[in-house]
Scaffold this motif. Structure first.
Motif, PDB file in Angstrom:
ATOM      1  N   UNK A 136       0.811  -1.214   0.000  1.00 54.06           N
ATOM      2  CA  UNK A 136       0.000   0.000   0.000  1.00 54.06           C
ATOM      3  C   UNK A 136       0.843   1.263   0.000  1.00 54.06           C
ATOM      4  N   UNK A 137       1.880   1.274   0.821  1.00 55.11           N
ATOM      5  CA  UNK A 137       2.756   2.444   0.885  1.00 55.11           C
ATOM      6  C   UNK A 137       3.527   2.655  -0.411  1.00 55.11           C
ATOM      7  N   UNK A 138       3.951   1.572  -1.029  1.00 53.61           N
ATOM      8  CA  UNK A 138       4.698   1.677  -2.283  1.00 53.61           C
ATOM      9  C   UNK A 138       3.896   2.410  -3.353  1.00 53.61           C
ATOM     10  N   UNK A 139       2.645   2.003  -3.517  1.00 55.49           N
ATOM     11  CA  UNK A 139       1.808   2.633  -4.551  1.00 55.49           C
ATOM     12  C   UNK A 139       1.420   4.047  -4.149  1.00 55.49           C
ATOM     13  N   UNK A 140       1.275   4.296  -2.869  1.00 55.23           N
ATOM     14  CA  UNK A 140       0.902   5.629  -2.401  1.00 55.23           C
ATOM     15  C   UNK A 140       2.072   6.607  -2.526  1.00 55.23           C
ATOM     16  N   UNK A 141       3.273   6.167  -2.116  1.00 51.58           N
ATOM     17  CA  UNK A 141       4.439   7.050  -2.116  1.00 51.58           C
ATOM     18  C   UNK A 141       5.036   7.197  -3.515  1.00 51.58           C
ATOM     19  N   UNK A 142       5.060   6.112  -4.280  1.00 46.85           N
ATOM     20  CA  UNK A 142       5.610   6.135  -5.641  1.00 46.85           C
ATOM     21  C   UNK A 142       4.529   5.733  -6.641  1.00 46.85           C
ATOM     22  N   UNK A 143       3.558   6.584  -6.865  1.00 47.06           N
ATOM     23  CA  UNK A 143       2.441   6.200  -7.733  1.00 47.06           C
ATOM     24  C   UNK A 143       2.861   6.076  -9.202  1.00 47.06           C
ATOM     25  N   UNK A 144       2.968   4.836  -9.653  1.00 47.06           N
ATOM     26  CA  UNK A 144       3.316   4.577 -11.050  1.00 47.06           C
ATOM     27  C   UNK A 144       2.808   3.191 -11.418  1.00 47.06           C
TER      28      UNK A 144
END
Length: 110
Positions: free
Chosen positions: A70-78
């Protein structure tokens, strides 16, 4: 885990296609890859935890995979982070459910 999945799942395809620009076919490929990885991870974790009773550690790693995805997509949205989260991290996160029941069973038996 259920609440997290229930709040995210209805929007996964919209996020993939509308926000990150994946085609319908690419999103379908992500789902197939996630399914294959999920089966492999589940079998692998089952074998590992049967041989080495580290269920709490495995449950913790799986829970952290949920948070990390969840954090990965939120912090680095790509599109790349979306694919990594859904093909690698969320299938690992799915192992937490089985580990919770296994740990609960072990606690009840002792």
């Amino acid at each position: 885990l259920g609440c997290y999945g229930a709040s995210l799942a209805p929007y996964q395809s919209l996020i993939a296609v509308e926000l990150f620009g994946l085609s319908n076919g690419a999103y379908a490929a992500v789902l197939v890859a996630a399914l294959l990885v999920s089966v492999a991870v589940s079998v692998g974790i089952g074998i590992l935890t049967d041989q080495h009773p580290a269920r709490r550690l495995v449950a913790l790693v799986a829970a952290l995979a949920t948070l990390t995805a969840g954090l990965l997509v939120w912090v680095l949205p790509s599109a790349a982070s979306f694919v990594v989260a859904h093909v690698v991290l969320f299938p690992l996160a799915g192992a937490v459910m089985g580990q919770i029941f296994a740990v609960a069973r072990l606690v009840c038996l002792t």
